[in-house]
Design a protein around this motif. Structure first.
Motif, PDB file in Angstrom:
ATOM      1  N   SER A 165       3.484   7.033  -5.374  1.00  0.00           N
ATOM      2  CA  SER A 165       4.050   6.897  -4.192  1.00  0.00           C
ATOM      3  C   SER A 165       3.274   8.046  -3.279  1.00  0.00           C
ATOM      4  N   ARG A 166       3.435   8.024  -1.836  1.00  0.00           N
ATOM      5  CA  ARG A 166       2.578   8.817  -0.947  1.00  0.00           C
ATOM      6  C   ARG A 166       2.870  10.338  -1.355  1.00  0.00           C
ATOM      7  N   SER A 167       4.164  10.696  -1.457  1.00  0.00           N
ATOM      8  CA  SER A 167       4.650  11.781  -1.804  1.00  0.00           C
ATOM      9  C   SER A 167       3.945  12.630  -2.985  1.00  0.00           C
ATOM     10  N   VAL A 168       3.447  12.021  -3.651  1.00  0.00           N
ATOM     11  CA  VAL A 168       2.908  12.502  -4.947  1.00  0.00           C
ATOM     12  C   VAL A 168       1.456  12.923  -4.677  1.00  0.00           C
ATOM     13  N   ILE A 169       0.675  12.187  -3.682  1.00  0.00           N
ATOM     14  CA  ILE A 169      -0.781  12.522  -3.190  1.00  0.00           C
ATOM     15  C   ILE A 169      -0.510  13.418  -2.195  1.00  0.00           C
TER      16      ILE A 169
ATOM     17  N   SER B 276      13.894   4.932  -0.025  1.00  0.00           N
ATOM     18  CA  SER B 276      12.953   5.585   1.239  1.00  0.00           C
ATOM     19  C   SER B 276      12.066   4.317   1.286  1.00  0.00           C
ATOM     20  N   VAL B 277      11.371   4.402   2.601  1.00  0.00           N
ATOM     21  CA  VAL B 277      10.309   3.460   2.974  1.00  0.00           C
ATOM     22  C   VAL B 277       9.147   3.582   1.869  1.00  0.00           C
ATOM     23  N   ASP B 278       8.738   4.955   1.463  1.00  0.00           N
ATOM     24  CA  ASP B 278       7.864   5.259   0.771  1.00  0.00           C
ATOM     25  C   ASP B 278       8.001   4.403  -0.734  1.00  0.00           C
ATOM     26  N   VAL B 279       9.051   4.510  -1.354  1.00  0.00           N
ATOM     27  CA  VAL B 279       9.134   3.557  -2.441  1.00  0.00           C
ATOM     28  C   VAL B 279       9.124   1.882  -2.021  1.00  0.00           C
ATOM     29  N   ILE B 280       9.744   1.595  -0.721  1.00  0.00           N
ATOM     30  CA  ILE B 280       9.576   0.241  -0.600  1.00  0.00           C
ATOM     31  C   ILE B 280       8.064  -0.279  -0.377  1.00  0.00           C
ATOM     32  N   ARG B 281       7.197   0.788   0.260  1.00  0.00           N
ATOM     33  CA  ARG B 281       5.821   0.570   0.463  1.00  0.00           C
ATOM     34  C   ARG B 281       5.209   0.408  -0.865  1.00  0.00           C
ATOM     35  N   LEU B 282       5.545   1.033  -1.958  1.00  0.00           N
ATOM     36  CA  LEU B 282       4.686   1.309  -3.343  1.00  0.00           C
ATOM     37  C   LEU B 282       5.361  -0.242  -3.804  1.00  0.00           C
ATOM     38  N   TRP B 283       6.445  -0.681  -3.872  1.00  0.00           N
ATOM     39  CA  TRP B 283       6.818  -1.929  -4.354  1.00  0.00           C
ATOM     40  C   TRP B 283       6.205  -2.982  -3.701  1.00  0.00           C
ATOM     41  N   LYS B 284       6.078  -2.974  -2.159  1.00  0.00           N
ATOM     42  CA  LYS B 284       5.499  -4.012  -1.637  1.00  0.00           C
ATOM     43  C   LYS B 284       4.068  -4.239  -2.084  1.00  0.00           C
ATOM     44  N   ASN B 285       3.252  -3.065  -2.285  1.00  0.00           N
ATOM     45  CA  ASN B 285       1.770  -3.165  -2.657  1.00  0.00           C
ATOM     46  C   ASN B 285       1.849  -3.913  -3.840  1.00  0.00           C
ATOM     47  N   LYS B 286       2.756  -3.517  -5.147  1.00  0.00           N
ATOM     48  CA  LYS B 286       2.713  -4.013  -6.236  1.00  0.00           C
ATOM     49  C   LYS B 286       2.951  -5.531  -6.351  1.00  0.00           C
ATOM     50  N   PHE B 287       3.907  -5.721  -5.251  1.00  0.00           N
ATOM     51  CA  PHE B 287       4.301  -7.233  -5.223  1.00  0.00           C
ATOM     52  C   PHE B 287       3.191  -8.066  -4.596  1.00  0.00           C
ATOM     53  N   GLN B 288       2.353  -7.464  -3.564  1.00  0.00           N
ATOM     54  CA  GLN B 288       1.091  -8.224  -3.169  1.00  0.00           C
ATOM     55  C   GLN B 288       0.222  -8.421  -4.211  1.00  0.00           C
ATOM     56  N   ARG B 289       0.207  -7.636  -5.225  1.00  0.00           N
ATOM     57  CA  ARG B 289      -1.029  -7.640  -6.182  1.00  0.00           C
ATOM     58  C   ARG B 289      -0.420  -8.679  -7.323  1.00  0.00           C
ATOM     59  N   GLY B 290       0.903  -9.133  -7.225  1.00  0.00           N
ATOM     60  CA  GLY B 290       1.331  -9.703  -8.202  1.00  0.00           C
ATOM     61  C   GLY B 290       2.158  -9.194  -9.393  1.00  0.00           C
ATOM     62  N   ASP B 291       2.203  -7.859  -9.429  1.00  0.00           N
ATOM     63  CA  ASP B 291       2.771  -6.939 -10.554  1.00  0.00           C
ATOM     64  C   ASP B 291       4.089  -7.055 -10.159  1.00  0.00           C
ATOM     65  N   LEU B 292       4.897  -7.523 -11.083  1.00  0.00           N
ATOM     66  CA  LEU B 292       6.439  -7.493 -11.056  1.00  0.00           C
ATOM     67  C   LEU B 292       7.250  -6.528 -11.897  1.00  0.00           C
ATOM     68  N   SER B 293       6.425  -5.703 -12.423  1.00  0.00           N
ATOM     69  CA  SER B 293       6.818  -4.802 -13.742  1.00  0.00           C
ATOM     70  C   SER B 293       7.858  -3.866 -12.955  1.00  0.00           C
ATOM     71  N   TRP B 294       7.985  -3.629 -11.913  1.00  0.00           N
ATOM     72  CA  TRP B 294       8.706  -2.705 -11.175  1.00  0.00           C
ATOM     73  C   TRP B 294      10.047  -3.137 -11.085  1.00  0.00           C
ATOM     74  N   VAL B 295      10.186  -4.398 -11.048  1.00  0.00           N
ATOM     75  CA  VAL B 295      11.837  -4.994 -10.835  1.00  0.00           C
ATOM     76  C   VAL B 295      12.515  -4.802 -12.209  1.00  0.00           C
ATOM     77  N   LYS B 296      11.704  -4.759 -13.352  1.00  0.00           N
ATOM     78  CA  LYS B 296      12.627  -4.511 -14.586  1.00  0.00           C
ATOM     79  C   LYS B 296      12.597  -2.970 -15.076  1.00  0.00           C
ATOM     80  N   ALA B 297      11.494  -2.449 -14.555  1.00  0.00           N
ATOM     81  CA  ALA B 297      11.398  -0.814 -14.887  1.00  0.00           C
ATOM     82  C   ALA B 297      12.538   0.001 -14.619  1.00  0.00           C
ATOM     83  N   GLY B 298      12.800   1.143 -15.527  1.00  0.00           N
ATOM     84  CA  GLY B 298      13.987   1.991 -15.266  1.00  0.00           C
ATOM     85  C   GLY B 298      13.660   3.012 -14.306  1.00  0.00           C
TER      86      GLY B 298
END
Length: 146
Positions: A88-92, A31-53
């Motif tokens: 994700s936005r859906s949680v909020i 979903s676009v929501d998941v991609i948006r969340l990952w993009k924001n983490k990527f822009q902050r330099g957080d790459l933990s989402w790549v390895k996370a389950g």
């Protein structure tokens, strides 16, 4: 579609290429929501989402209260609040919907007029009161005032 390690790696490479979120969504099946969340983490330099389950995070009661405050008092959008808390936005949105429903459920105290109205309706439906004259007698009033 599940976000396995390959999918996350693909999303990361597409983010590095500065592709649009919808394009990444179509390519990965997420979903676009998941991609948006990952993009924001990527822009902050957080790459933990790549390895996370799993990418799910639960908000503590204090964080929920803070999220509501940011949205209602400071006017932040659900996307902005979601990005601040790393969810994700859906949680909020779920949190906002739940808060609004709880607010509606809080009953206001009944006025004397409301109680009187309910009494009259119950008496009328039960057949105890069939006319204005009976209604006046019930309340001890003169029939012309009813």
């Amino acid at each position: 579609m599940k976000s396995n390690l390959e999918t996350r790696a693909l999303a990361l490479s597409l983010l590095k290429q500065q592709k649009r979120m919808r394009e990444i969504s179509r390519s990965t099946g997420l979903s676009v929501d998941v991609i948006r969340l990952w993009k924001n983490k990527f822009q902050r330099g957080d790459l933990s989402w790549v390895k996370a389950g799993k990418d799910k995070k639960k908000l503590s009661p204090k964080e929920k209260e803070e999220a509501l405050q940011l949205h209602f008092q400071e006017g932040k959008s659900s996307i902005e609040v979601a990005n601040l808390f790393g969810v994700s936005r859906s949680v909020i949105r779920y949190l906002l919907r739940k808060y609004k429903n709880e607010d509606k459920k809080k009953e206001k105290p009944l006025t004397e007029r409301d109680l009187l109205r309910r009494t009259v309706i119950v008496k009328y439906r039960s057949g105890e009161i069939k006319s204005g004259i009976q209604l006046a007698k019930f309340f001890g009033l003169h029939p012309r005032r009813v």
